[in-house]
Design a protein around this motif. Sequence first.
Motif, short mmCIF file in Angstrom:
data_model
loop_
_atom_site.label_atom_id
_atom_site.label_comp_id
_atom_site.label_asym_id
_atom_site.label_seq_id
_atom_site.Cartn_x
_atom_site.Cartn_y
_atom_site.Cartn_z
N TRP A 116 -1.07 -3.20 -3.74
CA TRP A 116 -3.03 -2.87 -4.22
C TRP A 116 -2.72 -1.07 -4.80
O TRP A 116 -1.59 -0.49 -4.60
N TYR A 117 -3.24 -1.31 -5.73
CA TYR A 117 -3.64 -0.11 -7.18
C TYR A 117 -4.73 0.41 -7.20
O TYR A 117 -5.66 -0.62 -6.40
N ASP B 38 -3.38 -9.33 -9.22
CA ASP B 38 -4.53 -9.46 -10.67
C ASP B 38 -4.38 -9.06 -11.51
O ASP B 38 -4.75 -9.17 -13.56
N VAL B 39 -3.64 -7.88 -11.21
CA VAL B 39 -3.33 -6.45 -12.78
C VAL B 39 -2.44 -7.99 -13.76
O VAL B 39 -2.53 -7.42 -14.62
N GLN B 40 -1.66 -7.71 -13.45
CA GLN B 40 -0.47 -8.32 -14.31
C GLN B 40 -0.99 -9.75 -14.65
O GLN B 40 -0.77 -10.01 -16.15
N THR C 86 -12.54 1.31 -4.51
CA THR C 86 -11.97 -0.20 -5.37
C THR C 86 -10.27 -0.01 -5.34
O THR C 86 -10.16 0.97 -5.35
N LYS C 87 -10.15 -1.35 -4.96
CA LYS C 87 -9.09 -1.78 -5.02
C LYS C 87 -8.38 -2.68 -5.67
O LYS C 87 -9.53 -3.68 -6.49
N VAL D 130 -11.34 -4.90 -6.39
CA VAL D 130 -12.08 -5.74 -4.92
C VAL D 130 -13.18 -4.93 -4.38
O VAL D 130 -12.81 -3.39 -4.17
N GLN D 131 -14.16 -4.41 -4.39
CA GLN D 131 -15.10 -3.58 -4.20
C GLN D 131 -15.27 -3.37 -2.30
O GLN D 131 -15.99 -4.21 -1.86
#
Length: 98
Positions: free
Chosen positions: A37-38, A82-84, A76-77, A69-70
């Motif tokens: 997670w970021y 997902d980012v990639q 929030t993460k 994801v809230q």
Amino acid sequence: MTAPRLLDLTRIAQLVDAAATHGAEETTGPDLLHSGWYETDDVAALLDIDPSTLRRWRTLTPPQGPPFVQFSNRVTKYSVPDVQAWLASRRFDPAKAA
């Protein structure tokens, strides 16, 4: 002042398993529990933007930016896959456009 409520990852995994068992819509996305997670500041640093930009994107209608994801109003993460995937979907290759 009450203590913050902790996220129970075991309970989330049980809910995900239960949903899959009961014929819920199949998820083809990343394994959110084990992929990493970021935080908002991490994603902002990767994208070389201000964290407030990500916060603004999340509050737009419809929300913009990478999937998130809230967990609460203050937490929030962003999952690493997902980012990639979001970055890959926004990639433009001029050679392929010609």
